[in-house]
Structures are given as C-alpha cells and as structure tokens.
Design a protein around this motif. Structure first.
Motif, PDB file in Angstrom:
ATOM      1  N   LYS A 184      -9.714  -0.372   8.664  1.00 43.53           N
ATOM      2  CA  LYS A 184      -9.894   0.666   7.655  1.00 43.53           C
ATOM      3  C   LYS A 184     -11.149   1.495   7.911  1.00 43.53           C
ATOM      4  O   LYS A 184     -11.195   2.691   7.624  1.00 43.53           O
ATOM      5  CB  LYS A 184      -9.972   0.031   6.262  1.00 43.53           C
ATOM      6  N   VAL A 301     -14.098  -0.328   3.169  1.00 40.92           N
ATOM      7  CA  VAL A 301     -13.580   1.003   3.470  1.00 40.92           C
ATOM      8  C   VAL A 301     -14.434   2.073   2.805  1.00 40.92           C
ATOM      9  O   VAL A 301     -14.633   3.159   3.359  1.00 40.92           O
ATOM     10  CB  VAL A 301     -12.101   1.122   3.029  1.00 40.92           C
ATOM     11  N   ALA A 342      -6.197   9.131   2.311  1.00 37.38           N
ATOM     12  CA  ALA A 342      -4.957   9.079   1.539  1.00 37.38           C
ATOM     13  C   ALA A 342      -3.924  10.055   2.087  1.00 37.38           C
ATOM     14  O   ALA A 342      -2.727   9.734   2.182  1.00 37.38           O
ATOM     15  CB  ALA A 342      -5.252   9.381   0.073  1.00 37.38           C
ATOM     16  N   TRP A 346      -3.445   6.348   5.462  1.00 41.34           N
ATOM     17  CA  TRP A 346      -4.256   5.182   5.784  1.00 41.34           C
ATOM     18  C   TRP A 346      -4.724   4.465   4.518  1.00 41.34           C
ATOM     19  O   TRP A 346      -5.406   3.448   4.583  1.00 41.34           O
ATOM     20  CB  TRP A 346      -5.454   5.589   6.640  1.00 41.34           C
ATOM     21  N   MET A 347      -4.408   5.044   3.384  1.00 37.93           N
ATOM     22  CA  MET A 347      -4.789   4.470   2.105  1.00 37.93           C
ATOM     23  C   MET A 347      -3.754   4.934   1.085  1.00 37.93           C
ATOM     24  O   MET A 347      -3.321   6.089   1.107  1.00 37.93           O
ATOM     25  CB  MET A 347      -6.198   4.948   1.710  1.00 37.93           C
ATOM     26  N   GLU A 351      -4.852   3.139  -4.340  1.00 36.48           N
ATOM     27  CA  GLU A 351      -6.149   2.660  -3.857  1.00 36.48           C
ATOM     28  C   GLU A 351      -7.179   3.777  -3.884  1.00 36.48           C
ATOM     29  O   GLU A 351      -8.329   3.571  -4.273  1.00 36.48           O
ATOM     30  CB  GLU A 351      -6.004   2.105  -2.444  1.00 36.48           C
ATOM     31  N   ARG A 352      -6.754   4.972  -3.487  1.00 36.92           N
ATOM     32  CA  ARG A 352      -7.678   6.117  -3.499  1.00 36.92           C
ATOM     33  C   ARG A 352      -8.190   6.395  -4.908  1.00 36.92           C
ATOM     34  O   ARG A 352      -9.365   6.744  -5.103  1.00 36.92           O
ATOM     35  CB  ARG A 352      -6.963   7.367  -2.939  1.00 36.92           C
TER      36      ARG A 352
END
Length: 871
Positions: A184, A301, A342, A346-347, A351-352
């Motif tokens: 990450k 991250v 995002a 990758w996210m 989560e973002r």
C-alpha cells in the motif's frame, strides 16, 4: 450466354492479338468500311455489326456511322480532356526536377503552394527521419551503472586554521528491499508520482500532459517524469543540469530500462531508496524513522501517503510539525495522494472515506542535528545557510544531505571556546533559576564577534547547544529589539544628512555638540512641526499627545547629543530622529547591512531601537564604524569544494562585498562618542579591558531585552540577553533577573560582563591599537528653544545646559559627503526566534516643542510612561 450475344454486347471484340481474322458476312458481302478516321480494316481491326440503313443505333448514330464501343467512347472523352488541358499548358516542355517546386504550370499563390502529395511526402519523410534518429539513439544507448556519487558520503567543515571542526551529511540512508515496504505504501508513491508505472515503458506522455495541466490550472503538483525517469536522474545520471541533451539521455535510458534492463520491482526499490524526503533522510527507511520513528515495514498507508507527498518539496514539508502553513499544505497534498489511490483502485471508497483531514498523520517533532554538540551545531548551521544563500547555482539542504562538500569557515576555534566560556561564567555567577525561578528562568544569550577589517565572523554563541534541545541560533536570529544600541545609526545619519530643524527650511548641520531637550516626558514634533499624538489606545495620555519618556524622571534641560549618548537619554535622539527622517535613517541602516524586514514601523520609537536585527548584524554595524565607515558583508565561509576537488560545474561561492557607506569623519566621530560612553557613560563596566574601546548599551521597554555592543579597532562583539517562554513565542520582562539588586536590567550589567570576559581572552597577546582622531566639527545647530549664554539659569535644570554657547543657526544645508548606496548581502539569514512580539511601545521621537523644565515635568506626571528605552 451464346457467343453471338457476347459479341453484340461487346461489338468491338478482342484485339487481333487475341483472335484471328474473321470470315466475310453471309452472301459474299464485304465488311463495312473503316470507322471514322480513315483507317481501313486490317488483320487486327475490330468487327463491326451493320444496321439497316436509316435506322438509328442506340448510341445515337445512324446506320451509316460505325457504332463505337464503350472503351472507344471513353478513350475519345479522355482525348478531348487532354486536348483541353494541352491548350492551357504553358509553352515549352515541362522541366525535369526531382521535386516539382515551385510548381510548374501554376500561377499566383498555387505556384508556391505545395501540393497535397508534396505535403504528405514531407511529413512522411520527417517522421521517417525522426524515427531513424530516435532509433539510432536508442540502439546506441547503454544503461550506465548506478552513480557512485549517490552513495554515502559526508560533509566536512573546517575551522579558520584549516583543522576539522565537524563532519556532517553522511547520507542518512539504510537501503531496504522492496519486500520490506508495504504494498500500500508502494501504491502511495505511484498515486503521487506515476500512476502508470506498472504498465508504462519508462516514459508516459499522459503523465507529462497531466502535470502541465495541473501546473496551468493551479492543481496539485505532479511530476511529469515517471518513477523510472526520476530514478535515472537521481541515481544513474551524474549531470543534474536541466538541459535538453540530459533530458533526452534520461528518456532514452528510461526506455531501455522499461524494455527489461531492470524489472519494475528493481526500479521501484531503487527509487524508494534513493529519494530525498527532507529532515536529512535519504531513502524510505530513513524517512520512516525521521517522520514517524518506525521502520519502513511498519508504515501505514496514511503515513506512506504523506512521505510520498514530500518527494516534490522535501525541504518545505520537513517543517510540518512546527509550521501551521506547511501543515495546511501537507494535509492538502496528503488528501490528493489518497484521492488518487481510490481513483486507481488501490483503495476502496469506504477506506478512503475514513481518512478525513483531522486524521492526518502528523509526524513527530524534528530532532535535527542532535549529534552536533555545544556551539558546533550553530556554527555548522550558520555556515551551511551562508553557502546555500551565496552559491551559484544555489545549493540546498538536499545537496548537503547527499554529502561530499568541504566547507572552510571563518570561525576561530580559540575565540569560539572563549565566547562560550564567557557566557557560561556569567550564567554561573549571576543566573540561578533554582534560587530565583520567577526571574532567572528561560534567560537566553546570543553573541557574535566580527573582524572590522574584513567582515569575517570570528565567533558566535547561539545557546546552550542543539544537543540540549535549543535549536534556535540566538546569534543569528531576529526578534529581539536592540534598544539604544540603534542610536549611533541615527547619529551617523544626522552627521551625514543634517536635520530639518525648522519646517520649510533647509537642513542644518548636526554635530555631537548640537543641543536637544533632554527632559523627561516632553512632547515630540515631526518635520512639519506638528505635535505627534499618542496612538496607544490602552494607555493614552490625557491631552492625546505623545510624551516621550526617559529611563528616569530627571530634567536636565537642553543637553548636547554627546551627553545624551553617554547617558543614553532618549528624548534628544527621538526628536533628532524625527528631524532627520525615517527614510534617511532606514537608508543608512540598510547600507550598514540591516535587512528591511527587521525595521520597526515609522513611529517615534523606531529611533531608539524597536527594530530587531541579529547579534551578527549589529556586531557588523559597529565594525563598520571601527573600519572608518567601510562596510563589509559579514561572512562565515571562505572556500567551498565538492568531493575535495575543484570542478568546472561545481557551485561558485560569491565574494563578500565591501563599500564605503559613510565618510571617515562621520565614522571617527561616532567612534569618539562611543569611547566616551565607555569612559564616563553607561558602559564604564568594561573599562578594565585596558585598551581603546568604544561601545553602547541598550535596554528596551519593560526590560524585555538588554544589549551591549563594544569594539576595538581589531574586533567588534555584540551580546544580547532576553527571556522567552518556550511555550509562548513572546518576550518576558527581565526586571529582577540576575543579582542586579535594583530590579532593573541594563545592557551595562550582565551583557557587558560577558562581553568583557570574552574580549579580555580574545585580545590577549594582541597589540593595543588606537582609534583615529575625530575631526573638529564645531558646535553644530541646536534644537529650537535651546538657551543662549545670557538666558537665565532657571531655563535649565543643570549648569551644563545654561552654560552652553549661543545657538548657531544654519540657514544653508551642511556640506555632506555621502557614499554610494550599497545593497548588502542578506546573509546570514535570520530566523525570528520570538515569533509575534507582544511587547508594547507607544512611540517616541521627534523634535520637542519649546518648554521649560517645570512644564515638561508637569506633562510627564500627567502622562503614562512611553518608550522607556535606555542604557
């Protein structure tokens, strides 16, 4: 279809070359005559089919006319077209050229306009040539090994005698494998710098266009170079200059690497380990330690997003823990990186959403240069700052972090130790925080010594040491007002420019014997003759006018400026400053090396020291007086080399500037006045030095700082003392500090004590040198209202005032010798140690209205104390 019908549909038939002669028609008839044109039938003639006479053929011909085939009609039409074109063609044959340009047979604009074929051919030719050049370059490009200069090195700083003072800048790098960096966190860097890293061929045109767009539209900064290109630039290419050839070489090498010379994992690993992230950290492992006190493998991250954000501006973001403006920018950049995470998958969006601005991972406090003990840390910092500001091209802390520099300083090892010992002795003898915590806590000292002949900084005292948690260099920082040590600058300006004593008149010559009202609490006038009002809304005088205060309530009446300098009387210099003018005084101060940024506003208090220059700068101002009015840029570095050798492309260190900024007569007059301050004024405590000495004390309002600046012809030294609450960037009163006994804290006390101890050691064994004699300037012009010899003694509170000679009115401007204006160096750059200063100064300075001692006393008793700056 039968043979007969094929012949009907194509009456011309094939040529003779494809079939033989035809038999005659039935009944012995002859074939019809030749077609128009007179040709008779031959062995190869086409067969014709006759129609009954008078019947019209489908092609419009009569029966007597031969019927044309479609091919014959098409050829006939083409023939007519050629005939028409031939008629319009120019006479003479068409020239034989490789390229028909200008175009033959065309006139006007079309004669010069390339044809479509020519344009297309040119474009194809250019494209082919470009492909060939690039292909040739690519075929002949080799990928060099990683440059050894990117490996660990250190910087060496030398004392003035050439011995090693300190070694710093060993590249703070601990290489780690890519497996030790969380995936990450790797994604964070791709989001910040190169979203297509995993798929691009080493370069990415889309990234370049996006970077340009962001730059034009004011969006987030993003490098146009790919991660591969950045690694090539930092670790493979030795030439970091921004030239077209270097960039082309970078692109070619990047493409080669992208085609398999290194794997993507190898490139990413090299990139993460070679970046500079600020705080002296080279490589992801060092950055993780510097910002979060963890290993790279432990980064989250969110933390990785901030570290990735530092790549573009490491020297800026390294102060994120102490500068609110930097933190705001860091949060914005961190947000941008996470948004790109995002967007690229990758996210997750969920989560973002958890990373809101209030969840920004603020780094730990920066413990910079913790290994540099005592004064060494301040010396190295000052020298490095000087190099960074005086090299072409400018070096940065990133360059120093890479190492390899050898810096030769002006610092005298013996004098640095003697200055540190002098301050330590003064603190030990007089400052006791345990015994007097209310008065002696948070007391700080700064000091600097300058060679008057050259401007070389010989020694400085910046504080107890960076290794003890005191990171601000008190010798090279602004924020502490200088008080009455500014009065010699006002006096020098008056000697050079004269003063406007009467509104609308010409300037009058001023000398040390010019008389001004020294009473306490007098009102002040500006150059237009207007009384200056009190602008303090919290402590305004009853009559609304400014009543300038001295340190005491004495009423000496009109005294000479020499006497006022000896005893640090404020009112004469405030009034003189207003008569001379703010612009002239600031111009003189600028020529003496003070930066405009430290000047206080245009208020009367300006003339008695509300400005905040550093100790180095003030020592150098007085060094200019010592050198007969010749200013020298203060400097701390004499030589710089890279990797120990001189190369053509290494940074060039600028030479210090020197120039005469005032006449020698003015400088020697100031020297004479300041010698009297030591002999019989507020600085008699330094008389034990036992050699010709000049100096000035300075104390500020509410005793929030105290200075002593003294000099001999060989050495000029400034000492400042102040109190600052480390939890609040404001100055605190020093009233009661030390064992003064009176409660007041003056520059002639502890600052002068530390000065004397240092100068006795520093000058031990050196010859005694006298100052040049001061010129005889005469009495000079007096302030309006000064008594004449025949006036009653009651007009003055002291015999000296009543016995002064008559006023010498000057109607013409004085003869003034002015030196060319000099733009002094801005180095060493100062850092405001005190932040926003909340100390109060009401103003003061300007010519006073004629008033008797009794009336002045009455005014003083009815008004608040304003600007009690003194010795």
């Amino acid at each position: 279809m039968s043979e007969h019908r094929r012949k009907q549909s194509n009456p011309d038939g094939p040529s003779a070359g494809h079939r033989g002669p035809q038999p005659p028609p039935p009944g012995g008839g002859r074939p019809q005559g030749p077609p128009q044109g007179g040709q008779g039938p031959g062995p190869g003639a086409s067969r014709r089919t006759a129609r009954p006479q008078g019947q019209t053929a489908r092609n419009g011909m009569t029966g007597q006319q031969p019927r044309l085939t479609r091919a014959e009609m098409r050829k006939a039409a083409q023939g007519k077209g050629r005939g028409a074109g031939a008629a319009a063609a120019p006479a003479g044959p068409k020239p034989k050229r490789l390229i028909d340009y200008p175009r033959w047979g065309k006139s006007g604009v079309r004669h010069w306009m390339p044809s479509f074929k020519q344009l297309l051919s040119g474009a194809l030719l250019f494209f082919a040539a470009s492909v060939g050049v690039v292909g040739y370059a690519y075929a002949n490009t080799t990928v060099p090994p990683v440059n050894p200069s990117t490996q660990q090195q250190n910087n060496i700083f030398y004392w003035a005698d050439g011995s090693v003072m300190a070694t710093t800048g060993t590249v703070n790098r601990q290489n780690v494998s890519l497996a030790q960096v969380p995936v990450k966190v790797q994604d964070d860097f791709m989001a910040a710098e190169d979203e297509t890293f995993e798929t691009n061929s080493g370069i990415d045109a889309t990234s370049i266009l996006r970077a340009v767009k962001n730059m034009v539209t004011g969006g987030q900064i993003q490098s146009g170079s790919t991660i591969t290109q950045q690694w090539v630039k930092t670790s493979i290419l030795s030439n970091s200059q921004q030239t077209v050839s270097r960039k082309f070489n970078e692109i070619m090498i990047s493409i080669k690497i992208g085609q398999g010379h290194y794997t993507k994992n190898e490139v990413m690993e090299g990139y993460l380990n070679s970046n500079y992230y600020g705080r002296g950290a080279n490589g992801i492992e060092a950055a993780a330690e510097a910002y979060y006190g963890v290993h790279a493998s432990q980064l989250t991250v969110s933390q990785g997003a901030f570290i990735a954000a530092t790549v573009n501006q490491p020297s800026y973001y390294q102060d994120v823990d102490s500068d609110a403006k930097v933190k705001a920018a860091a949060v914005q950049r961190w947000t941008y990186v996470l948004d790109r995470m995002a967007k690229n998958g990758w996210m997750t969006a969920a989560e973002r959403a958890t990373y809101t601005p209030d969840k920004f991972p603020t780094p730990v406090k920066w413990a910079q240069n913790s290994t540099l003990k005592g004064q060494i840390g301040y010396l190295v910092q000052t020298a490095q700052n000087y190099v960074e500001e005086h090299t072409t091209p400018k070096l940065t802390d990133g360059n120093f972090a890479n190492g390899g520099y050898r810096v030769y300083t002006t610092f005298d090892k013996k004098e640095v130790q003697e200055m540190s010992d002098a301050v330590d002795k003064m603190n030990k003898d007089h400052i006791d925080p345990k015994k007097r915590p209310q008065y002696d806590t948070d007391v700080q000292t700064g000091s600097a010594a300058v060679d008057p002949a050259t401007g070389a900084v010989k020694a400085l005292y910046g504080g107890p040491g960076m290794d003890k948690g005191h990171y601000v260099n008190n010798a090279n920082s602004s924020g502490v007002p200088v008080g009455s040590t500014f009065k010699p600058i006002v006096m020098a300006t008056a000697l050079e420019k004269g003063a406007l004593l009467t509104p609308g008149s010409t300037r009058s010559a001023i000398t040390p014997d010019s008389k001004f009202n020294g009473d306490n609490g007098i009102t002040i006038r500006n150059q237009s003759g207007t009384l200056i009002t009190d602008t303090d809304p919290k402590d305004k005088s009853p009559d609304g006018l400014l009543h300038q205060q001295n340190d005491n309530t004495d009423m000496p009446g009109f005294i000479t400026l020499r006497t006022a300098m000896d005893n640090s009387v404020n009112t004469p210099f405030v009034q003189l400053g207003e008569y001379v003018g703010y612009s002239d005084v600031t111009s003189m101060a600028t020529n003496l090396g003070l930066d405009k940024s430290i000047f206080a506003p245009d208020t009367p208090g300006f003339y008695i020291g509300t400005s905040t220059p550093s100790a180095i700068r003030m020592a150098n101002v007085y060094a200019t007086f010592a050198d007969g009015g010749v200013y020298h840029d203060p400097y701390t570095v004499t030589k710089l080399s890279v990797n120990g050798v001189a190369t053509a492309d290494q940074p060039v260190l600028a030479k210090p500037k020197s120039a005469a900024v005032m006449s020698a007569d003015t400088a020697n007059t100031i020297n004479s006045m300041l010698q009297e301050v030591v002999d019989k004024g507020t600085a008699t405590s330094v008389k034990p030095l036992g050699r010709p000495t000049a100096g000035k004390t300075g104390t500020t309002d509410e005793f929030k700082s105290a200075w002593f600046i003294g000099y001999t012809p060989q050495l000029s030294t400034a000492v400042t003392m102040f109190r600052e609450n480390p939890k609040s960037p404001t100055l605190e009163s020093m009233k009661g500090t030390g064992d003064s006994g009176t409660g007041k804290f003056f520059g002639g006390a502890l600052p002068a004590t530390a000065w004397l101890t240092f100068m006795e050691s520093a000058l031990n064994g050196t010859p005694t040198v006298d100052f040049p004699a001061a010129p005889k300037l005469g009495k000079g012009a007096n302030e309006s209202g000064a008594p004449s010899p025949s006036a009653s003694a009651s007009a003055s509170a002291t015999p000296s005032a009543s016995s002064q000679p008559p006023v010498q009115s000057q109607s013409a401007s004085p003869t003034i010798s002015l030196s060319p204006s000099l733009s002094p160096s801005s180095s060493p750059s100062a850092t405001n140690t005190c932040g926003v200063l909340n100390w109060k100064c009401g103003g003061g300075g300007g010519p006073s209205a004629p008033a008797s001692s009794s009336s002045a006393s009455s005014s003083a008793s009815a008004s608040p104390s304003k600007n009690k700056f003194g010795g």
